[in-house]
Design an enzyme around this catalytic site. Structure first.
Site, PDB file in Angstrom:
ATOM      1  N   GLY A  52       0.810  -1.226   0.000  1.00  0.00           N
ATOM      2  CA  GLY A  52       0.000   0.000   0.000  1.00  0.00           C
ATOM      3  C   GLY A  52       0.835   1.263   0.000  1.00  0.00           C
ATOM      4  N   ASP A  97       4.702  -4.247  -7.244  1.00  0.00           N
ATOM      5  CA  ASP A  97       4.060  -3.038  -6.722  1.00  0.00           C
ATOM      6  C   ASP A  97       4.687  -1.781  -7.324  1.00  0.00           C
ATOM      7  OD1 ASP A  97       6.122  -4.275  -4.953  1.00  0.00           O
ATOM      8  OD2 ASP A  97       6.112  -2.298  -4.039  1.00  0.00           O
ATOM      9  N   ASN A  98       5.781  -1.948  -8.074  1.00  0.00           N
ATOM     10  CA  ASN A  98       6.394  -0.794  -8.733  1.00  0.00           C
ATOM     11  C   ASN A  98       6.190  -0.836 -10.241  1.00  0.00           C
ATOM     12  OD1 ASN A  98       7.287   0.240  -6.305  1.00  0.00           O
ATOM     13  ND2 ASN A  98       9.301  -0.702  -6.425  1.00  0.00           N
TER      14      ASN A  98
HETATM   15  P1  AMP Z   1       9.399   0.630  -2.431  1.00  0.00           P
HETATM   16  O1  AMP Z   1      10.289  -0.564  -2.423  1.00  0.00           O
HETATM   17  O2  AMP Z   1      10.085   1.921  -2.135  1.00  0.00           O
HETATM   18  O3  AMP Z   1       8.559   0.705  -3.643  1.00  0.00           O
HETATM   19  O4  AMP Z   1       8.414   0.465  -1.180  1.00  0.00           O
HETATM   20  C1  AMP Z   1       7.751  -0.713  -0.837  1.00  0.00           C
HETATM   21  C2  AMP Z   1       6.698  -0.413   0.170  1.00  0.00           C
HETATM   22  O5  AMP Z   1       7.274   0.202   1.323  1.00  0.00           O
HETATM   23  C3  AMP Z   1       5.592   0.519  -0.293  1.00  0.00           C
HETATM   24  O6  AMP Z   1       4.411   0.058   0.274  1.00  0.00           O
HETATM   25  C4  AMP Z   1       6.007   1.842   0.290  1.00  0.00           C
HETATM   26  O7  AMP Z   1       4.903   2.692   0.478  1.00  0.00           O
HETATM   27  C5  AMP Z   1       6.619   1.423   1.604  1.00  0.00           C
HETATM   28  N1  AMP Z   1       7.595   2.404   2.113  1.00  0.00           N
HETATM   29  C6  AMP Z   1       8.834   2.667   1.647  1.00  0.00           C
HETATM   30  N2  AMP Z   1       9.424   3.621   2.382  1.00  0.00           N
HETATM   31  C7  AMP Z   1       8.561   3.975   3.357  1.00  0.00           C
HETATM   32  C8  AMP Z   1       8.571   4.917   4.445  1.00  0.00           C
HETATM   33  N3  AMP Z   1       9.624   5.671   4.697  1.00  0.00           N
HETATM   34  N4  AMP Z   1       7.472   4.993   5.206  1.00  0.00           N
HETATM   35  C9  AMP Z   1       6.398   4.224   4.980  1.00  0.00           C
HETATM   36  N5  AMP Z   1       6.321   3.336   3.995  1.00  0.00           N
HETATM   37  C10 AMP Z   1       7.378   3.205   3.182  1.00  0.00           C
HETATM   38 MG    MG Z   2       7.077   1.409  -4.444  1.00  0.00          MG
END
Ligand code: AMP
Ligand code: MG
Length: 539
Positions: A110, A280-281
């Site tokens: 999410g 998710d990306n």
């Molecule tokens: P990512 O690998 O950056 O695409 O992130 C994977 C998941 O981690 C996604 O659900 C992001 O919203 C969450 N996420 C990454 N960094 C943070 C953060 N600093 N605070 C809250 N959620 C995060």
């Molecule tokens: Mg992401």
């Protein structure tokens, strides 16, 4: 609740929030971390910050939103796009999605630090979702803080806009605002946490929907919600496909495969490595999304990934990205299968991906080499051998193609030119020319002879070929060390280089004579510096 702000400079933004109006909402509105069932989103307010200050904004994106430059430089703009105030008509929410991370199903993820403010509709009737990244925790923040640091925000802001100007499908970035607050990060996850300046980027796209949005409902057996979300997506973002039905679901999936393939061809063309191609990306619109530990190929190396978290398995290395996109599409196919219930046509739709990617790559390579027409057999051989010679010693990809475009092919050469004479105009591309052996030189010289022959056979004049090649081979990309230099300055409160790079990257294919230094090879000091050659997911 954030106070609503009345501001005439920002009046031109009008909102029509179809997503929150039409899709099932999480009934809980308190902001605490939880599993959210049976809903596409949770309403959540951005967390106000101490001292918002505008670092940069993108002129082109403001034009899509009918905003003037004055409006963007106003105090109100910094307040709104840091999350301190809402405008009339905004209805903030975080969306609920899951995903496969590094090949494993991760369950609910999410928008953990993204908050959608609302759907702006401009004078042309275009719909643009405004989304803050780093504006505080949401129900999906899991164990993290919902914040973002300036370092990663500069990278996201600049790269989104750079990709757009390169002609690569991408989400956009309206603004980059520093928050005046500190955020604690342990950059290399090695027990050295330290405070860093915080920032918020406002991202803009017609939709931020990811493969993972669909996967989550399928994984939970929430078929009604899955169907609602697919129908919504088709009606909103793929209206040309007609009213949703099993037949239209297939055509929709086929189009997602096609768009994803086109995006992969572009990444290969410009030398972009995303770094974290989790499902998710992956955008359902085929847009590049979520700029984290991405990087740009400097020396051409298909095995390179900038992401230190992936240093061992290298799942998301440059040369593997097209296969990963295919794998990710197969996961999406699995997720929507219950709506179709027939394997065969779904498999046929998935096959559109490799077909489109292969055909697109062939055309793309021919364009990079300056050919008007395809000579499949000769061109395949030339491309394959080129990609091999680019790896003999460290060779800067961007410089190589620009120097190749500059070759004089029209002019007759003296009989039997030496390998060194043939290579001389390309030497700028080599990081370690001393390591070029006689054998390497013979192989490169031979490739240039074959290339010249192919060009002369087609009879394209040098000036035409040069123009065509320079329109697909960028002179300026966001070299990893350039982004880092801009970050070093920004962290000292000097935003000039962020803005200079933004300006530079608006015209990546043009010769910009006063900015030649930005087209040069990565300097030696940057070879092993964090942020220049290796990045962590910490952001
Ligand atoms: P990512 O690998 O950056 O695409 O992130 C994977 C998941 O981690 C996604 O659900 C992001 O919203 C969450 N996420 C990454 N960094 C943070 C953060 N600093 N605070 C809250 N959620 C995060
Ligand atoms: Mg992401």
């Amino acid at each position: 609740m954030n106070a609503q702000l009345k501001d005439t400079a920002l009046d031109s933004l009008t909102f029509d929030n179809r997503f929150t109006r039409e899709l099932p909402a999480d009934p809980e509105t308190a902001n605490y971390r939880r599993q959210v069932m049976g809903a596409c989103y949770s309403r959540v307010q951005p967390t106000p910050v101490a001292q918002p200050e505008l670092v940069a904004y993108s002129k082109e994106v403001t034009e899509h939103l009918d905003l003037t430059g004055d409006a963007c430089e106003s105090e109100a703009f910094a307040q709104v796009f840091a999350g301190n105030h809402l405008l009339e008509g905004m209805d903030p929410y975080a969306s609920c999605y899951g995903g496969h991370q590094f090949g494993n199903w991760a369950g609910q993820l999410g928008d953990g630090r993204a908050i959608n403010l609302g759907e702006g509709v401009n004078r042309q009737g275009e719909r643009w979702i405004l989304q803050l990244k780093g504006a505080g925790p949401t129900p999906y923040s899991r164990t993290a803080d919902g914040l973002a640091v300036l370092r990663s925000s500069v990278r996201e802001f600049l790269c989104s806009e750079a990709m757009h100007h390169l002609g690569v499908p991408t989400t956009r970035a309206l603004s980059l605002i520093s928050t005046g607050e500190q955020v604690i990060r342990d950059m290399f996850y090695d027990g050295h946490a330290k405070p860093e300046p915080g920032a918020v980027v406002c991202r803009v796209a017609p939709s931020f929907m990811r493969f993972g949005n669909f996967q989550l409902f399928a994984s939970r057996g929430e078929m009604d919600v899955l169907r609602q979300l697919v129908d919504y997506t088709i009606r909103t973002d793929f209206p040309h496909l007609g009213e949703p039905s099993p037949e239209v679901y297939l055509r929709w999936f086929e189009e997602v495969c096609l768009r994803t393939a086109e995006m992969m061809v572009h990444w290969t063309r410009v030398g972009f490595v995303h770094g974290v191609m989790n499902t998710d990306n992956m955008s359902i619109l085929g847009l590049t999304i979520d700029y984290g530990p991405y990087g740009w190929l400097e020396d051409y190396d298909p095995n390179w990934t900038p992401n230190t978290t992936d240093a061992v398995g290298r799942r998301y290395r440059f040369g593997h990205q097209p296969q990963i996109a295919h794998w990710n599409l197969a996961q999406l196919a699995n997720a929507i299968y219950p709506l179709i219930e027939e394997v065969e046509p779904l498999q046929q739709a998935l096959d559109v991906y490799p077909e489109t990617y292969e055909k697109g790559s062939q055309v793309m390579m021919a364009q990079k080499l300056g050919f008007d027409t395809l000579e499949p057999k000769i061109d395949d051989e030339l491309s394959t051998e080129l990609l091999a010679i680019l790896q003999l010693v460290e060779t800067d990809m961007a410089i190589f193609y620009r120097k190749l475009a500059a070759l004089d092919v029209d002019a007759e050469l003296p009989d039997d030119p030496s390998d060194d004479a043939l290579m001389a105009p390309l030497m700028d591309a080599y990081y370690t020319p001393d390591l070029l052996t006689g054998e390497h030189r013979a192989r490169i010289g031979n490739w240039i002879r074959n290339y010249r022959m192919r060009v002369r056979k087609e009879g394209i004049p040098d000036d035409v070929r040069r123009r065509q090649m320079n329109a697909v081979n960028p002179k300026y990309v966001l070299r990893n060390y350039l982004a880092q230099l801009a970050i070093d300055k920004a962290e000292q409160g000097d935003y000039s280089m962020v803005n200079e790079l933004l300006e530079l990257l608006r015209h990546p294919y043009d010769e910009q004579l006063d900015r030649e230094e930005f087209a040069q090879k990565r300097p030696e000091w940057a070879r092993h510096r964090a942020g220049c050659s290796m990045l962590s997911c910490s952001s």
